[in-house]
Design a protein around this motif. Structure first.
Motif, PDB file in Angstrom:
ATOM      1  N   ILE A 241      30.122  56.938  22.159  1.00 54.00           N
ATOM      2  CA  ILE A 241      29.418  55.938  21.531  1.00 54.00           C
ATOM      3  C   ILE A 241      30.745  56.224  19.928  1.00 54.00           C
ATOM      4  O   ILE A 241      31.239  55.266  19.426  1.00 54.00           O
ATOM      5  CB  ILE A 241      28.448  55.748  20.605  1.00 54.00           C
ATOM      6  CG1 ILE A 241      27.749  55.457  21.803  1.00 54.00           C
ATOM      7  CG2 ILE A 241      27.790  55.396  20.068  1.00 54.00           C
ATOM      8  CD1 ILE A 241      26.174  54.909  22.496  1.00 54.00           C
ATOM      9  N   ASN A 245      33.451  53.535  19.168  1.00 56.17           N
ATOM     10  CA  ASN A 245      33.079  52.333  17.179  1.00 56.17           C
ATOM     11  C   ASN A 245      34.328  53.090  15.970  1.00 56.17           C
ATOM     12  O   ASN A 245      34.777  52.019  15.362  1.00 56.17           O
ATOM     13  CB  ASN A 245      31.991  52.941  16.542  1.00 56.17           C
ATOM     14  CG  ASN A 245      30.553  52.500  17.796  1.00 56.17           C
ATOM     15  OD1 ASN A 245      30.938  50.985  18.219  1.00 56.17           O
ATOM     16  ND2 ASN A 245      29.219  52.576  17.537  1.00 56.17           N
ATOM     17  N   TYR A 247      37.422  53.483  13.138  1.00 56.50           N
ATOM     18  CA  TYR A 247      38.306  52.445  13.218  1.00 56.50           C
ATOM     19  C   TYR A 247      39.842  53.464  12.548  1.00 56.50           C
ATOM     20  O   TYR A 247      40.362  52.870  12.360  1.00 56.50           O
ATOM     21  CB  TYR A 247      37.193  51.615  12.237  1.00 56.50           C
ATOM     22  CG  TYR A 247      38.896  50.755  12.330  1.00 56.50           C
ATOM     23  CD1 TYR A 247      38.889  49.421  12.491  1.00 56.50           C
ATOM     24  CD2 TYR A 247      38.228  49.948  10.847  1.00 56.50           C
ATOM     25  CE1 TYR A 247      39.559  48.188  11.902  1.00 56.50           C
ATOM     26  CE2 TYR A 247      38.873  48.884   9.517  1.00 56.50           C
ATOM     27  CZ  TYR A 247      39.636  49.173  10.423  1.00 56.50           C
ATOM     28  OH  TYR A 247      40.070  47.734  10.103  1.00 56.50           O
ATOM     29  N   ALA A 248      38.763  54.155  10.914  1.00 57.98           N
ATOM     30  CA  ALA A 248      39.703  54.565  10.760  1.00 57.98           C
ATOM     31  C   ALA A 248      41.117  55.032  10.864  1.00 57.98           C
ATOM     32  O   ALA A 248      42.147  54.735  11.037  1.00 57.98           O
ATOM     33  CB  ALA A 248      38.841  54.996   9.960  1.00 57.98           C
ATOM     34  N   PRO A 262      38.551  48.155  18.039  1.00 58.89           N
ATOM     35  CA  PRO A 262      38.015  47.458  16.752  1.00 58.89           C
ATOM     36  C   PRO A 262      39.105  47.074  15.512  1.00 58.89           C
ATOM     37  O   PRO A 262      38.198  46.070  14.743  1.00 58.89           O
ATOM     38  CB  PRO A 262      37.176  48.742  16.518  1.00 58.89           C
ATOM     39  CG  PRO A 262      37.032  49.570  16.959  1.00 58.89           C
ATOM     40  CD  PRO A 262      37.709  48.678  18.419  1.00 58.89           C
ATOM     41  N   PHE A 286      32.298  43.735  22.944  1.00 60.62           N
ATOM     42  CA  PHE A 286      32.631  45.249  22.959  1.00 60.62           C
ATOM     43  C   PHE A 286      31.454  45.618  22.335  1.00 60.62           C
ATOM     44  O   PHE A 286      30.799  47.285  22.193  1.00 60.62           O
ATOM     45  CB  PHE A 286      33.363  44.834  21.268  1.00 60.62           C
ATOM     46  CG  PHE A 286      34.099  46.658  20.633  1.00 60.62           C
ATOM     47  CD1 PHE A 286      35.028  47.313  21.596  1.00 60.62           C
ATOM     48  CD2 PHE A 286      33.066  47.137  19.777  1.00 60.62           C
ATOM     49  CE1 PHE A 286      35.081  48.673  21.128  1.00 60.62           C
ATOM     50  CE2 PHE A 286      33.719  48.073  19.557  1.00 60.62           C
ATOM     51  CZ  PHE A 286      34.764  49.148  20.677  1.00 60.62           C
ATOM     52  N   LEU A 287      29.801  45.133  21.628  1.00 61.50           N
ATOM     53  CA  LEU A 287      28.859  45.908  21.355  1.00 61.50           C
ATOM     54  C   LEU A 287      27.333  46.379  22.317  1.00 61.50           C
ATOM     55  O   LEU A 287      27.217  46.966  22.653  1.00 61.50           O
ATOM     56  CB  LEU A 287      28.387  45.264  20.380  1.00 61.50           C
ATOM     57  CG  LEU A 287      29.104  44.746  19.109  1.00 61.50           C
ATOM     58  CD1 LEU A 287      27.953  43.459  17.831  1.00 61.50           C
ATOM     59  CD2 LEU A 287      29.508  45.983  17.675  1.00 61.50           C
ATOM     60  N   VAL A 290      26.903  49.270  24.493  1.00 59.81           N
ATOM     61  CA  VAL A 290      26.942  50.206  23.087  1.00 59.81           C
ATOM     62  C   VAL A 290      24.933  50.072  22.909  1.00 59.81           C
ATOM     63  O   VAL A 290      23.721  50.752  22.480  1.00 59.81           O
ATOM     64  CB  VAL A 290      27.493  50.303  21.520  1.00 59.81           C
ATOM     65  CG1 VAL A 290      26.186  50.579  20.650  1.00 59.81           C
ATOM     66  CG2 VAL A 290      28.451  50.583  22.054  1.00 59.81           C
TER      67      VAL A 290
END
Lengths: 312, 315
Positions: A241, A245, A247-248, A262, A286-287, A290
Motif C-alpha cells: 500500500i 500510494n 508520490y513525492a 499517482p 487505482f483506489l 487498496v
C-alpha cells in the motif's frame, strides 16, 4: 458480578452513539462514492450544475482513460465501421481509437515497483526481524531506533543526493532504482512489524527443532516462517500500500519509463481541461485494490500504521 | 538464552549430530540476516543524508553539470534563517499542523469514545471510516480538487445548500482566506481515522474493574471520565499526535495536488517550498541547507516530545 454492569452502556446511549458514528461514516463516504459515480458519467454530466445524482451511466470515462483517440472526417468514419463497443462510444464525438493510452503502462509500473519493493522489503525485513528477535546483537536497541528514524526524514531532504546518485549510477527513471528506493523506505516498517510478530512465536518451537537435529537455518524456515505467515502477509500488504500510494519520489525521480500511476492520473486532459470522468475512472481503478486490502487487513490495521507501537 | 540451550544440546548429542546442529554459528547468521538491511539503509538513507549536509555548505546547482561546487560555509543557513518568506512558510506549516492536529484529536477521540459504546455493527462502520487514510494522498488531493470546483463541485453545492450562499461566490482553492482551510478539511477527512483507531486501542486497554471501583466510590460519570478515561488514554493520544505531527510536517503529495502551494504562496508549506528550491530553481546547495534545517527541527521536536511522552507513560 450482578446482572447490572457499570461498564455496559445503556441501550439508549448505544443507539445515540451508533447513529452519530454512522452519520460520520456516511459523510466520509460521500467523496469516495462521488468519485466512483463520476467515473461512469459523460463529460457533460460530470460538470453539470447542480451536480447530478441520477444520470445515464456510460463507460466513456473508462474508454478515454485507456485509449488514445483522434478526430476523423465524416468520410473516413462512414468508410470504416466501428469495431467494438468502445469504438462505438468514441464515434459519437467523430473520433476513432488509435491505440492504448499511457495509463495501462503507468499502472503496470505501479504493479512492478509495488510488488518488487514489497517482496524485497519483506524478504530482507523478515531476516533482520528474526535476527533482532532471536539473537544477541550488539547495540540492538540503537540499531532498531536507527532503522525507525530513517522514516522521519522528509523525502525531499534525501531526494537531492538520491537524484544525483541515481543520475551517476544510471538508476534514475528505472524500475530497479524505484524498487530499491521504496524498499529502503519500507524496510523500517517491515523490520518493526515483523519483529513484533516473531517475538510472539514461542522460542521453544525452534529449540525443539534444534534438538531434533535441525540447523539454525532449517529451524528458521521450517518452523518460524510458517508460524509467522499471517504476520508476513499483513506486513507485505502494508508495504505494498505504501509503495502503491507514494508520490513525492515518483514525481521527482521518474519521468518516462518508470513513472507510476499517482503522478499520471491528475494529468489526463480531455477537451477543454481535465477529463474528469477519465480522471475519476483512473482514481477508482487505482483506489479499489487498496480498499479491498483495507477490509482484509482490519485486524492488523492499527499495528501496521503505528509500526506496532500500539497493539490492539 | 537460546545460545545456551543450543550449546547444551550440542554437548549432549553425538559428534556427528552436533556438527549439524551448529551449522553456521548464531553470530554469523545474525550478521548475514541484518547486514543487507543495514547496508541498504546506509546506501539510500544515511549516505544521501551526509551528502545533503555536505552540499548544504556549497553553492552547487544540480542542473549545471560542468561547474564544480564551491564551498561557501554557513552562508546558505544564514540566508534561510534570515529570509522572511521562509518564516512565512514555516508559519503556514505551523498553522496547518495546529489545526489538523486539534481537529483530528477532537473528532478522533469523540468517535473512538462513541464506537467504544459497543453498538451493533460498529465493526463495519469503523472499517468504512478508516478507508480514506489508506488511499493515495496525491489521488485524494486530485479528486478533492474536483469536489472544490466553485461551478461544478459537490462541496460548494452542499455548503451552498445548507447556508443559502451562492456556490460560485466562494472558491475554496482560489481564495487566500479559504485555501489553507481546504487543505485542513481534506487532511482531517483523511487522517481523523488514524487518531480514532489509536484512541480506541487506548480506551479498550482500560480494565473494567477500575470503573467498577469508581462506581463503588460513587464517583459521578463525569468525574470518572476526567479521572480515569482521559489520563488512561493520554499516552495513546500523545503517540497519535507524534505520528501525525511528523507526517504532516513533511506533507507534500496532498497539497501539491490540491493547491500546488497557491494562491500566491498561502499554502506553500515548507516541503513544497523546498521542492521548488531544489527541483525548479535548482538551488541545490541552498535547498540542502533548508532540508537539514527541517530535518533537525523534526528530529529535535520529536525527541523532546518523546521524553514528555515517556514521563506521561510512567505516571
Amino acid at each position: 458480578m450482578s446482572a447490572y454492569s457499570v461498564t455496559e452502556p445503556s441501550t439508549r446511549s448505544k443507539w445515540f452513539a451508533g447513529s452519530l458514528v454512522i452519520l460520520y461514516a456516511l459523510i466520509t463516504m460521500i467523496p469516495l462514492a462521488w468519485i466512483m459515480l463520476t467515473g461512469f458519467k459523460s463529460p457533460s454530466d460530470a460538470i453539470s450544475y447542480p451536480p447530478k445524482v441520477v444520470f445515464e451511466p456510460t463507460l466513456e470515462g473508462y474508454v478515454n482513460l485507456f485509449t488514445t483517440r483522434t478526430r476523423q472526417t465524416q468520410e473516413f468514419l462512414d468508410a470504416n465501421p466501428p469495431q467494438n463497443w468502445a469504438d462505438e462510444i468514441v464515434r459519437e464525438y467523430d473520433m476513432v481509437i488509435v491505440g492504448p493510452s499511457k495509463f495501462g503502462e503507468r499502472f503496470l509500473n505501479s504493479v512492478i515497483i509495488g510488488f518488487g519493493s514489497t517482496f524485497l522489503s519483506v524478504f530482507l525485513g523478515t531476516l533482520a526481524a528474526y535476527a533482532f528477535s532471536r539473537f544477541k546483537i550488539p547495540l540492538a536497541d540503537d540499531l532498531l531506533f536507527f532503522i525507525l528514524s530513517t522514516r522521519m526524514m522528509p523525502p525531499i531532504a534525501v531526494a537531492i543526493p538520491i537524484f544525483l546518485m541515481y543520475r551517476n549510477l544510471g538508476l534514475s527513471d528505472t524500475h530497479l532504482g524505484m524498487i530499491l528506493l521504496y524498499t529502503a523506505v519500507n524496510i523500517s516498517l517491515a523490520v518493526w512489524l515483523l519483529k513484533g510478530f516473531i517475538d510472539e512465536i514461542p522460542r521453544e518451537y525452534e529449540e525443539a527443532a534444534l534438538i531434533d537435529g535441525y540447523t539454525r537455518f532449517q529451524a528458521f524456515y521450517k518452523v518460524v516462517l510458517p508460524q509467522a505467515a499471517t504476520g508476513i502477509a499483513s506486513t507485505a500488504i502494508f508495504c505494498l500500500i505504501f509503495a502503491w500510494n507514494e508520490y513525492a519520489f515518483a514525481v521527482l525521480l521518474t519521468s518516462a519509463t518508470a513513472q507510476t500511476a499517482p503522478p499520471f492520473i491528475p494529468t489526463i486532459i480531455g477537451v477543454g481541461g481535465l477529463d474528469w470522468p477519465a480522471v475519476a475512472a483512473g482514481a477508482t481503478i487505482f483506489l479499489l485494490p487498496v480498499m479491498i486490502f483495507t477490509i482484509l487487513l482490519r485486524k492488523h490495521l492499527l499495528r501496521g500504521i503505528t509500526f506496532g507501537a500500539v497493539r490492539k | 538464552m537460546t545460545d545456551t540451550i543450543a550449546n547444551r544440546a550440542a554437548k549432549a548429542t553425538p559428534q556427528r549430530v552436533a556438527r549439524k546442529i551448529k551449522g553456521l554459528s548464531d553470530r554469523a547468521i545474525a550478521w548475514i540476516f541484518v547486514a543487507p538491511t543495514i547496508f541498504l539503509l546506509l546506501a539510500i538513507n544515511i549516505f544521501p543524508l551526509i551528502w545533503t549536509i555536505q552540499l548544504s555548505f556549497t553553492n552547487y546547482r544540480a542542473n549545471r553539470l560542468n561547474r564544480e561546487p564551491e564551498f561557501i560555509g554557513l552562508r546558505n543557513y544564514e540566508r534561510i534563517l534570515t529570509d522572511s518568506d521562509i518564516w512565512l512558510n514555516m508559519q503556514a506549516t505551523a498553522h496547518f499542523l495546529f489545526w489538523t492536529i486539534a481537529l483530528q484529536v477532537l473528532i478522533g477521540f469523540t468517535l473512538a469514545w462513541l464506537i467504544n459504546k459497543k453498538f451493533k455493527g460498529n465493526d463495519l462502520w469503523t472499517t468504512i471510516i478508516v478507508l480514506p487514510m489508506m488511499l493515495s494522498p496525491a489521488v485524494v488531493g486530485n479528486f478533492w480538487k474536483f469536489l472544490y470546483q466553485p461551478q461544478i463541485g459537490l462541496f460548494n453545492y452542499i455548503v451552498a445548500f445548507f447556508t443559502g450562499k451562492d456556490p460560485s461566490s466562494f472558491e475554496m482553492l482560489g481564495s487566500v482566506q479559504l485555501a489553507p482551510w481546504s487543505i485542513v478539511i481534506v487532511d482531517t477527512w483523511m487522517w481523523t481515522p488514524f487518531v480514532m483507531l489509536i484512541c480506541l486501542a487506548g480506551l479498550r486497554s482500560i480494565p473494567d474493574y477500575i470503573y467498577e471501583a469508581a462506581e463503588v466510590d460513587r464517583a459521578s460519570k463525569l468525574r470518572q471520565f476526567f479521572t480515569i478515561t482521559i489520563p488512561m488514554v493520554l499516552p495513546f493520544l500523545m503517540l497519535a499526535v507524534l505520528f501525525r505531527g511528523i507526517e504532516n510536517f513533511k506533507m507534500f503529495d496532498l497539497v501539491v495536488q490540491l493547491t500546488g502551494g497557491g494562491p500566491g504562496s498561502t499554502t506553500e508549506l515548507t516541503s513544497i517550498n523546498l521542492k521548488r528550491e531544489a527541483f525548479e530553481k535548482w538551488r541545490t546547495g541552498y535547498a540542502s541547507a533548508y532540508a537539514i534545517i527541517l530535518f533537525v527541527t523534526v528530529f529535535g521536536l520529536a525527541s523532546i516530545y518523546v521524553k514528555a511522552l515517556n514521563k506521561v507513560k510512567e505516571r
